[in-house]
Design an enzyme around this catalytic site. Structure first.
Site: not given
Lengths: 314, 79
Positions: B37-39, B41, A245
């Site tokens: 929503v992950d950390s 994101s 990411r």
């Protein structure tokens, strides 16, 4: 003035493959979670090999691929932050294993950005006339510094080494190693740490992610500009292999439609200073990048530190 | 800017960054538990929110933003 270029590459990875399912046996995690958050599917973990063993194995392959011999090498630089021994340094160990006599030999520690720092330093040494043929190595054994009970870090780190033989260019020949853009953010030093006696790697994931996805793209573009290469000309982008990411976040901001984006971490994990030469060596070995094509290298990590340059693919 | 306008702006960001359905975004919703929503994101949401609303949300503040309402209040106070 004479510049330098990468003549050949080589890499070494331990034979033991540790999958996400394997890690799910020892900590509370799962394959889908790791692939989604980090992007790693499996990694290589060393057994008895030391950092010097892996560094020497990678350097030996690079030297064999270069057509030079040990007698031609006058400088060995090893980027690592995980060597257990304080002295002799890894560079001297590598020289001894490869039969390189009397080279300049030193280790350099800027954690995950180490290879690009070392390559920049070697380029400068060659330009200054202090070396003709050098070996630059990134080698790490993060598994010695991993807390195997901490699910937030043990899924990330791995072991391996990558090496490049770097040689002086002939008079009039264009430089194959572009100007390095390097620097640090010392006030964010606590974001990635391997501190104290018998330490483990600790990191503030959100801080690192934010810095990497916002601050680094402009710096990587500076490296392109200083090399006189437009981002659209890049054949490949080989950033530190920390997290898919982060890699995608940086790549999106660079505007590099024609570049292969290295994602060796999927099968290799995060190997700190080894990750860039490891990924680059594999790209070259698989002939995915044509000889002479421009490739952007960019390392970043603990310190916080960063360094990058455009190189011509050997 | 009203709280509803800030919420609508956050909904746009959440949709773009994390694929959250804008209809699910409301002040009482938890980013992690309700909106998934992950950390990482969350960091992307914060960076996008800084640009959109012209505010600064430092790293150490991000962990305090548990719900959409927390974020709206923070942005409202800063803007």
């Amino acid at each position: 003035m004479t510049g330098s270029r990468i003549l050949a590459l080589g890499h070494y990875q331990p034979s033991r493959i540790v999958t996400n399912d394997d890690l799910a046996q020892i900590v509370e995690t799962n394959d889908e979670w790791i692939r989604d958050r980090v992007g790693i599917a499996s990694r290589r973990i060393a057994g008895d090999e030391t950092v010097a063993d892996m560094a020497a194995a990678a350097a030996d392959k690079a030297l064999a691929n270069s057509g030079l011999t040990a007698a031609d090498i006058d400088l060995v630089v090893v980027a690592t932050c995980t060597s257990i021994d304080r002295s002799p340094n890894v560079a001297c160990r590598v020289a001894a294993k490869l039969g390189i006599t009397a080279p300049g030999a030193f280790d350099l520690n800027t954690a995950c950005s180490g290879f690009a720092y070392a390559l920049g330093t070697v380029d400068h040494a060659i330009r200054a006339g202090a070396s003709r043929n050098a070996i630059v190595i990134g080698a790490e054994k993060l598994s010695d510094f991993t807390d195997w009970t901490d699910r937030s870090t043990c899924i990330i780190f791995a072991d391996g080494a990558g090496a490049a033989v770097v040689t002086a260019t002939a008079e009039g020949e264009p430089a194959g190693v572009g100007p390095v853009v390097w620097g640090s953010v010392p006030e964010k030093g606590d974001a990635v740490r391997i501190e104290g006696w018998r330490p483990y790697v600790k990191q503030e994931g959100q801080t690192v992610f934010r810095w990497a996805t916002t601050a680094l793209a402009p710096l990587a573009l500076q490296a392109c500009e200083r090399a006189g290469v437009a981002p659209s000309e890049l054949a490949a982008f080989v950033p530190h292999q920390a997290n898919t990411r982060i890699i995608d976040g940086i790549a999106k901001r660079l505007g590099i439609p024609n570049a292969i984006i290295a994602k060796d971490l999927i099968e290799s994990g995060n190997t700190s200073a080894a990750s860039v030469p490891l990924a680059l060596s594999k790209l070259v070995e698989r002939r995915e990048v044509p000889s002479g094509a421009p490739v952007l290298l960019f390392g970043f990590g603990g310190g916080l530190t960063y360094a990058g340059q455009v190189v011509r693919c050997p | 800017m009203t709280r509803d306008e800030i919420t609508a702006g956050l909904a746009e960001i959440l949709e773009e960054v994390a694929g959250v359905n804008p209809d699910d975004v409301a002040e009482g919703k938890s980013f992690t538990d309700d909106l998934d929503v992950d950390s990482l994101s969350m960091v992307e949401v914060v960076v996008a929110a800084e640009e959109k609303f012209g505010v600064k949300i430092p790293d150490n503040e991000v962990q305090n933003l548990k719900t959409v309402g927390d974020a709206v209040s923070y942005i409202e106070a800063q803007a």
